[in-house]
Design a protein around this motif. Structure first.
Motif, PDB file in Angstrom:
ATOM      1  N   GLY A 134      47.373  47.303  29.636  1.00 28.08           N
ATOM      2  CA  GLY A 134      46.662  46.653  28.546  1.00 28.08           C
ATOM      3  C   GLY A 134      46.429  45.377  28.466  1.00 28.08           C
ATOM      4  N   VAL A 135      45.814  44.778  29.748  1.00 20.62           N
ATOM      5  CA  VAL A 135      45.657  43.573  29.850  1.00 20.62           C
ATOM      6  C   VAL A 135      43.939  43.514  30.528  1.00 20.62           C
ATOM      7  CG1 VAL A 135      46.078  41.271  31.071  1.00 20.62           C
ATOM      8  CG2 VAL A 135      47.837  42.731  30.599  1.00 20.62           C
ATOM      9  N   PRO A 136      43.038  42.759  29.473  1.00 19.82           N
ATOM     10  CA  PRO A 136      41.814  42.878  30.092  1.00 19.82           C
ATOM     11  C   PRO A 136      41.407  41.590  30.978  1.00 19.82           C
ATOM     12  CG  PRO A 136      41.851  43.030  27.768  1.00 19.82           C
ATOM     13  CD  PRO A 136      43.261  42.622  28.132  1.00 19.82           C
ATOM     14  N   VAL A 137      41.024  41.648  32.177  1.00 25.31           N
ATOM     15  CA  VAL A 137      40.783  40.414  33.164  1.00 25.31           C
ATOM     16  C   VAL A 137      39.255  40.086  33.365  1.00 25.31           C
ATOM     17  CG1 VAL A 137      41.228  39.636  35.378  1.00 25.31           C
ATOM     18  CG2 VAL A 137      42.798  41.140  34.423  1.00 25.31           C
ATOM     19  N   MET A 138      39.095  38.829  33.169  1.00 26.31           N
ATOM     20  CA  MET A 138      37.757  38.376  33.259  1.00 26.31           C
ATOM     21  C   MET A 138      37.565  37.472  34.409  1.00 26.31           C
ATOM     22  SD  MET A 138      36.750  37.726  29.193  1.00 26.31           S
ATOM     23  CE  MET A 138      35.132  37.467  29.444  1.00 26.31           C
ATOM     24  N   TYR A 139      36.348  37.366  35.083  1.00 22.69           N
ATOM     25  CA  TYR A 139      36.364  36.400  36.122  1.00 22.69           C
ATOM     26  C   TYR A 139      34.523  36.180  36.347  1.00 22.69           C
ATOM     27  CZ  TYR A 139      36.051  41.196  38.409  1.00 22.69           C
ATOM     28  OH  TYR A 139      35.591  42.452  38.396  1.00 22.69           O
ATOM     29  N   ILE A 140      34.209  35.464  37.164  1.00 24.92           N
ATOM     30  CA  ILE A 140      32.913  35.015  37.442  1.00 24.92           C
ATOM     31  C   ILE A 140      32.397  35.535  38.761  1.00 24.92           C
ATOM     32  CG2 ILE A 140      31.194  32.998  37.447  1.00 24.92           C
ATOM     33  CD1 ILE A 140      32.913  31.654  35.445  1.00 24.92           C
ATOM     34  N   ILE A 141      31.289  36.216  38.749  1.00 29.69           N
ATOM     35  CA  ILE A 141      30.408  36.709  39.904  1.00 29.69           C
ATOM     36  C   ILE A 141      29.181  36.184  39.875  1.00 29.69           C
ATOM     37  CG2 ILE A 141      30.212  38.622  41.531  1.00 29.69           C
ATOM     38  CD1 ILE A 141      32.710  39.863  40.811  1.00 29.69           C
ATOM     39  N   GLN A 142      28.757  35.497  41.001  1.00 30.51           N
ATOM     40  CA  GLN A 142      27.159  35.346  41.101  1.00 30.51           C
ATOM     41  C   GLN A 142      26.631  34.728  39.703  1.00 30.51           C
ATOM     42  OE1 GLN A 142      25.367  38.776  42.099  1.00 30.51           O
ATOM     43  NE2 GLN A 142      26.289  38.907  44.176  1.00 30.51           N
ATOM     44  N   ASN A 143      27.423  33.777  39.342  1.00 30.59           N
ATOM     45  CA  ASN A 143      26.969  33.075  38.071  1.00 30.59           C
ATOM     46  C   ASN A 143      27.053  33.665  36.731  1.00 30.59           C
ATOM     47  OD1 ASN A 143      27.081  30.656  39.717  1.00 30.59           O
ATOM     48  ND2 ASN A 143      24.823  30.984  39.902  1.00 30.59           N
ATOM     49  N   THR A 144      27.563  34.869  36.633  1.00 29.98           N
ATOM     50  CA  THR A 144      27.766  35.611  35.410  1.00 29.98           C
ATOM     51  C   THR A 144      29.205  36.094  35.291  1.00 29.98           C
ATOM     52  OG1 THR A 144      27.536  37.794  36.909  1.00 29.98           O
ATOM     53  CG2 THR A 144      25.459  36.776  35.923  1.00 29.98           C
ATOM     54  N   VAL A 145      29.670  36.050  34.152  1.00 28.12           N
ATOM     55  CA  VAL A 145      30.951  36.557  33.484  1.00 28.12           C
ATOM     56  C   VAL A 145      30.884  38.089  33.456  1.00 28.12           C
ATOM     57  CG1 VAL A 145      32.573  36.497  31.580  1.00 28.12           C
ATOM     58  CG2 VAL A 145      30.912  34.505  31.910  1.00 28.12           C
ATOM     59  N   VAL A 146      32.187  38.638  34.087  1.00 26.59           N
ATOM     60  CA  VAL A 146      32.413  39.942  34.268  1.00 26.59           C
ATOM     61  C   VAL A 146      33.731  40.418  33.669  1.00 26.59           C
ATOM     62  CG1 VAL A 146      32.736  41.813  36.041  1.00 26.59           C
ATOM     63  CG2 VAL A 146      30.872  40.300  36.385  1.00 26.59           C
ATOM     64  N   LEU A 147      33.817  41.483  32.850  1.00 26.50           N
ATOM     65  CA  LEU A 147      35.040  41.969  32.275  1.00 26.50           C
ATOM     66  C   LEU A 147      35.366  43.253  33.178  1.00 26.50           C
ATOM     67  CD1 LEU A 147      37.332  41.910  30.140  1.00 26.50           C
ATOM     68  CD2 LEU A 147      35.745  43.522  28.846  1.00 26.50           C
ATOM     69  N   ASP A 148      36.441  43.056  33.893  1.00 25.76           N
ATOM     70  CA  ASP A 148      36.962  44.178  34.800  1.00 25.76           C
ATOM     71  C   ASP A 148      37.196  45.304  34.127  1.00 25.76           C
ATOM     72  OD1 ASP A 148      37.514  45.098  37.207  1.00 25.76           O
ATOM     73  OD2 ASP A 148      39.497  44.397  37.487  1.00 25.76           O
ATOM     74  N   LYS A 149      37.238  46.647  34.638  1.00 33.98           N
ATOM     75  CA  LYS A 149      37.345  47.864  34.325  1.00 33.98           C
ATOM     76  C   LYS A 149      38.915  47.876  33.971  1.00 33.98           C
ATOM     77  CE  LYS A 149      33.727  50.146  36.702  1.00 33.98           C
ATOM     78  NZ  LYS A 149      33.177  51.210  37.728  1.00 33.98           N
ATOM     79  N   PRO A 150      39.274  48.860  33.012  1.00 33.07           N
ATOM     80  CA  PRO A 150      40.631  49.022  33.013  1.00 33.07           C
ATOM     81  C   PRO A 150      41.547  49.255  34.078  1.00 33.07           C
ATOM     82  CG  PRO A 150      39.317  50.050  31.084  1.00 33.07           C
ATOM     83  CD  PRO A 150      38.543  49.572  32.317  1.00 33.07           C
TER      84      PRO A 150
END
Length: 253
Positions: A134-150
């Protein structure tokens, strides 16, 4: 590509909404590494995150994350300025600061009861976050924000809930609430005495009792009153006398 990424983010957000009770405004815990990557990629965090998550967002951080950025010197001065604009959540390391990764992990408390999103570029922290369901993780790849899959731990927990082996987060909260109302301790399992609330007295109990007078014996009036007797006139006697007078007139002597 942008539409595909937006659809994937929408599915992931719906997953956390329905299975882990995430609600708006979404709380996003951010560390210095994410701010540094956003600065390099020229990403406006306050503008892009609400659009990407399709809802109201609260951007926040901790004192430990701020202290870590300050100790790293001038190279992260821009990240420090960005991080200072966000809300600061109180962490248990106010007197003795720890690393940002350790602090963010402690804010989750093992089950993420406050429903935080975590935005970080720290690979070690990301790996540890995947072990917590139950922890959503976000990061930046190639100058775009990405929400990781569960993560696998989140998927396994949902499967266990559907199979009836576990209860959902909302159900557990309801159970804890009922325990508090009934005065049952979580550790002891014993029932505590509930304090009665001081309310207004019963209005019926405040009424004055009526004094009962001495009861007088009831007098029987049967002997005093005389019974009235009716005298009926006999009908046949009157008719006989009337008949005699008529015959006397018809037959005079």
């Amino acid at each position: 590509m942008k539409i595909k990424r937006q659809k994937q983010a929408k599915r992931t957000i719906s997953f956390y909404k329905y299975n882990f009770c995430f609600r708006e405004p979404f709380q996003v815990l951010i560390d210095g590494t994410f701010c540094q990557a956003a600065l390099i990629g020229k990403i406006q965090i306050k503008e892009q995150l609400p659009k990407y998550l399709m809802g109201e967002v609260q951007l926040c951080t901790t004192n430990c994350a701020l202290k870590e950025v300050e100790t790293l010197g001038k190279d992260l001065y821009g990240a420090k300025l960005i991080l200072q604009r966000f809300q600061i959540r109180r962490c248990p390391h106010f007197k003795e600061p720890v690393s940002a990764s350790e602090c963010l992990l402690s804010m989750l408390e093992g089950t993420n009861p406050h429903h935080y999103f975590i935005a970080t570029q720290d690979n070690v922290l990301t790996k540890s976050l995947k072990d917590i369901p139950g922890v959503p993780v976000m990061y930046i790849i190639q100058n775009t924000v990405v929400l990781d899959k569960p993560s696998d731990s989140s998927l396994k927990r949902v499967q266990a809930v559907l199979a009836g082996e576990l209860v959902t987060t909302s159900q557990q909260q309801n159970i804890n609430k009922l325990k508090e109302e009934q005065g049952v301790g979580a550790d002891e399992g014993t029932r505590r005495k509930r304090k009665r609330k001081s309310g207004n007295p019963n209005p019926l109990s405040c009424l004055k009792k009526k004094k009962k007078g001495p009861t007088q014996p009831t007098k029987s009036t049967d002997g005093d009153k005389k019974k009235r007797t009716r005298h009926r006139k006999r009908k046949h006697a009157t008719e006989a006398t009337a008949g005699q007078t008529v015959t006397a007139k018809l037959n005079p002597a």
